[in-house]
Design an enzyme around this catalytic site. Sequence first.
Site: not given
Ligand code: ADP
Ligand code: ADP
Ligand code: MG
Length: 662
Positions: A116, A200, A235, A275, A293, A295, A297
Amino acid sequence: MFKKILVANRGEIACRVMRTAQRMGAACVAVYSDADARAMHVAMADEAYRIGPSPVAESYLRIDALIEAAKRSGSEAVHPGYGFLSENPLFVEACEAAGLVFIGPPASAIRAMGLKDAAKRLMEKASVPVVPGYHGEKQDAALLAKEADRIGYPVLIKARAGGGGKGMRRVDDPKAFKAALEGAQREANSSFGDAAVLVEKYVSKPRHIEVQVFADAHGNAVHLNERDCSLQRRHQKVIEEAPAPGMTGEMRAAMGKAAVDAALAVGYRGAGTVEFIVDASEGLRADRFYFMEMNTRLQVEHPVTEAITGLDLVEWQLRIAAGEPLPLKQSDVGIDGHAFEARIYAEDAEKGFLPATGTLTHLHLPVDLARVDTGVREGDTITPYYDPMIAKVIVHGASRAVALNKLTRALRETRAMGSVTNVAFLEALSRNASFALGDVDTGLIEREIATLAAVPEPSALDRAVAALSALGLLREPAGTDPWETLTGWRQWVEASQFALLDWRGMQMEIEVRTLGNGRYRVAAGRAEVDVAVKVGAAGVHTLDVSGEIIEAIVVEAGREVGVFVGGEAVTFGLPDRLHESDDSGAGEDRVVAPMPGLVKVVTAKAGAKVQKGDALVVLEAMKMEHTLSAPRDGVIAEVLVKAGEQVQDGVVVVRLAEPAKG
Ligand code: ADP
Ligand code: ADP
Ligand code: MG
């Protein structure tokens, strides 16, 4: 197009990918761990290969085993799904080295977006707005604390390698910074093997709005509109929707352009999600969104985009990976109506969303009302090895209100037994007033958690119906009950029977008096209910409660009875009378591991005084940390675990001394 595709994943997403691939004429190869030998994704596949034991590190994360299975099966391409190796550039390179097409972006794009902090630096250069903060490489604790002061509290500490909301801590007060930093680093290290963090500004009234993008191998990129994923807990996304409520054409265009720019800046190919965090303190404004960030995929919530665009995103992924150009131009991408997705998990909302396990002894998903994406069937087991997701329920309607109504109905139609689930919580959330108005932000669930996660005590009627079932009185079709043929006699002698029910650890004894002709007087607690029952087929019974006719679905499965009346669901356990005095559960004197996990930190010390709520042990399970705290004020008598130890659920980790008498 590919003739054979290996799907390097499990569960619902493996099934989802195979559905489209098979429709397009490709044969699908599944991989499985020991725990998944009989899983749905294996059954759906045209062939399947075992890749190792149940833990992910020994199966779904093993690049060598996956490549080997792809080669042995003669697959041409590999779809990684989400999670696992989907964002691992080493996996992409291993596929390419083996002559396999990786259905996803190039390794270089994943690397550019993988961390990130580096991604934010890159986006700044591409003029994509980023969240203000510190995203440098230095990791010295004192420096990070100083940066937090500079940014201004509240701040959010994030694992730079983070995902799934893990390794993240909000800090409101400089005094709490050090402890939060350590917690985030520890979780980051154990989840991602990388303790580095960024800091942040915590955006106020934050909304999570993300943009679906697609790029082809010919330099074209489009976006498929946005999704709002502001309904989150810890989160993690809970309910997602598209389009975002209150979105304006101007802001959509600005966000869409930023997302496409982000993709082009890293030479992207395939499906990706950019995102953004949006400061909604003054509504949605085109100058108040910030890149968080990317994603790299397919996203869990991609179906809501499919619902409003009418497109199949997996089909797009396959076509682009096969070298075809993007199927549509930006101006051809429209929006039709509104869609929601709710994620059904095996977890206990009331107990802080504690992940749960168990065999799904009964599972009824609302397939007639909604699109349901799942990877489990009735009888399957939710194990502690993987994400405890059961299904995704996706609804579409002409308007947001219509779609939201459908979501409520679909959730009321959902029944699961054998594990705790979040269905009731989701159903309550779907009826939340702020949500209905589209007034969402990432803090909504936490603010209203008391009402959303409250588990109401079962009504007298629920208990009565469960008691009748427990006593076997709902089994025979009406008319064949031997007691009924003796009605005359029964009117004189009212037979009394007792049923023992367990509801969330609370035992209740219920008296049932048979009045004849399918009529019963049931004393459930202080309340007394007179109910006449017309026993129906398949567990669907008709009740007459003081003239009100009610339909009840009663499911007996395992040692449980599920009562489903008017969209409410209550599951009762049927305790074994012989073990009534069993006291192995958590009492006021014992702290018990609520699930199997790894002991990360032990702060409890024998002899120490503690106050109710003090943290005693930190347990890691399902990649999340769970703090086990003191159930009351007292003195610690014994600490029974050490850091680094694996514990089973139900194991006593700390014992408190008996309170002094008098
Ligand atoms: P989104 O839900 O927006 O697609 P997430 O970051 O929540 O993105 O992750 C998507 C899925 O990927 C999660 O439901 C989880 O099953 C899997 N995942 C995310 N991070 C990890 C991790 N560090 N190790 C294993 N699985 C993960
Ligand atoms: P992850 O890789 O675990 O998905 P993200 O950076 O996408 O991490 O953040 C996950 C969630 O955390 C976001 O969907 C939001 O709800 C919260 N979040 C992230 N950054 C901020 C921020 N700077 N201020 C407030 N909420 C945040
Ligand atoms: Mg995220």
